[in-house]
Write a protein that holds these residues in place. Structure first.
Motif, PDB file in Angstrom:
ATOM      1  N   VAL A 179      13.673  20.263  93.483  1.00 28.16           N
ATOM      2  CA  VAL A 179      12.259  20.618  93.584  1.00 28.16           C
ATOM      3  C   VAL A 179      12.030  21.600  94.733  1.00 28.16           C
ATOM      4  CG1 VAL A 179       9.905  19.728  93.823  1.00 28.16           C
ATOM      5  CG2 VAL A 179      11.674  18.304  92.736  1.00 28.16           C
ATOM      6  N   HIS A 180      11.387  22.711  94.403  1.00 22.00           N
ATOM      7  CA  HIS A 180      10.916  23.673  95.399  1.00 22.00           C
ATOM      8  C   HIS A 180       9.393  23.559  95.403  1.00 22.00           C
ATOM      9  CE1 HIS A 180      14.802  25.829  95.596  1.00 22.00           C
ATOM     10  NE2 HIS A 180      14.875  25.512  94.320  1.00 22.00           N
ATOM     11  N   LEU A 196       4.865  14.834  93.931  1.00 17.85           N
ATOM     12  CA  LEU A 196       5.673  15.338  92.826  1.00 17.85           C
ATOM     13  C   LEU A 196       7.101  15.610  93.270  1.00 17.85           C
ATOM     14  CD1 LEU A 196       3.143  17.645  90.958  1.00 17.85           C
ATOM     15  CD2 LEU A 196       4.120  15.471  90.155  1.00 17.85           C
ATOM     16  N   GLU A 197       7.270  16.107  94.487  1.00 17.69           N
ATOM     17  CA  GLU A 197       8.612  16.355  95.007  1.00 17.69           C
ATOM     18  C   GLU A 197       9.404  15.054  95.084  1.00 17.69           C
ATOM     19  OE1 GLU A 197      10.722  18.741  98.675  1.00 17.69           O
ATOM     20  OE2 GLU A 197       8.726  17.912  99.011  1.00 17.69           O
ATOM     21  N   MET A 198       8.790  14.004  95.599  1.00 16.25           N
ATOM     22  CA  MET A 198       9.483  12.717  95.700  1.00 16.25           C
ATOM     23  C   MET A 198       9.757  12.113  94.327  1.00 16.25           C
ATOM     24  SD  MET A 198       7.892  10.903  99.114  1.00 16.25           S
ATOM     25  CE  MET A 198       6.187  11.072  98.627  1.00 16.25           C
ATOM     26  N   PHE A 199       8.754  12.134  93.458  1.00 18.96           N
ATOM     27  CA  PHE A 199       8.905  11.551  92.129  1.00 18.96           C
ATOM     28  C   PHE A 199      10.003  12.262  91.339  1.00 18.96           C
ATOM     29  CE2 PHE A 199       7.721  11.673  87.595  1.00 18.96           C
ATOM     30  CZ  PHE A 199       7.881  10.327  87.290  1.00 18.96           C
ATOM     31  N   LEU A 200       9.937  13.582  91.261  1.00 21.55           N
ATOM     32  CA  LEU A 200      10.930  14.329  90.489  1.00 21.55           C
ATOM     33  C   LEU A 200      12.316  14.259  91.135  1.00 21.55           C
ATOM     34  CD1 LEU A 200       8.687  17.341  89.494  1.00 21.55           C
ATOM     35  CD2 LEU A 200       9.511  15.521  87.989  1.00 21.55           C
ATOM     36  N   LYS A 236      17.788  19.942  87.014  1.00 20.80           N
ATOM     37  CA  LYS A 236      16.694  20.800  86.562  1.00 20.80           C
ATOM     38  C   LYS A 236      15.987  21.322  87.806  1.00 20.80           C
ATOM     39  CE  LYS A 236      16.304  17.743  82.691  1.00 20.80           C
ATOM     40  NZ  LYS A 236      17.165  16.676  83.207  1.00 20.80           N
ATOM     41  N   ARG A 237      15.618  22.589  87.767  1.00 15.35           N
ATOM     42  CA  ARG A 237      14.994  23.218  88.942  1.00 15.35           C
ATOM     43  C   ARG A 237      13.534  23.521  88.644  1.00 15.35           C
ATOM     44  NH1 ARG A 237      20.019  27.062  88.466  1.00 15.35           N
ATOM     45  NH2 ARG A 237      18.925  27.151  86.498  1.00 15.35           N
TER      46      ARG A 237
END
Length: 127
Positions: free
Chosen positions: A32-33, A21-25, A6-7
């Motif tokens: 993650v962008h 959020l980048e690390m978690f997702l 998922k992007r």
């Protein structure tokens, strides 16, 4: 058959929020962008197919609301969640006309990240 990641685009001017959020997702195999401002985020939308944008509304410079309007012109099928710490935020008429309502508003901070993840998944599923 492997499902593609998922992007998501996380647009927030607070670095700690973007990074967490980048690390978690990323731990859940999301691609993650991240962007700290609307100009960078719009470039990412122009050059990448993004499934979901998580957008802070209070940014330095242009607002997240304005970003959403412009991003949907580029990628009309983009799913959007508004991520705000403002308790009095109300979805403005310009976003309501685009089909965005209170169901797409998520308040900061997120005390339960697993529930937050479920909300992101539900948004992508169209629920």
């Amino acid at each position: 058959m492997n499902e593609r990641p998922k992007r998501i685009l996380v647009l927030d001017d607070e670095e700690a929020i973007r990074l967490s959020l980048e690390m978690f997702l990323g731990d859940f195999s999301w691609q993650v962008h991240t962007a700290a401002d609307t100009a960078t985020a719009l470039k990412l939308i122009e050059h990448n197919c993004i499934d979901l944008a998580l957008v802070d509304v209070r940014l330095a410079g242009e607002s997240g609301n304005r970003f959403i309007v412009e991003a949907l012109k580029i990628q009309p099928k983009l799913k959007v969640l508004i991520h705000t710490g403002s308790i009095d935020y109300a979805v403005p008429p310009e976003l309501q006309k685009l089909g965005i309502g209170e169901a797409q508003v998520v308040r900061k901070p997120q005390p339960d990240l697993m529930r937050f993840l479920a909300l992101l998944e539900a948004q992508l599923a169209g629920s």
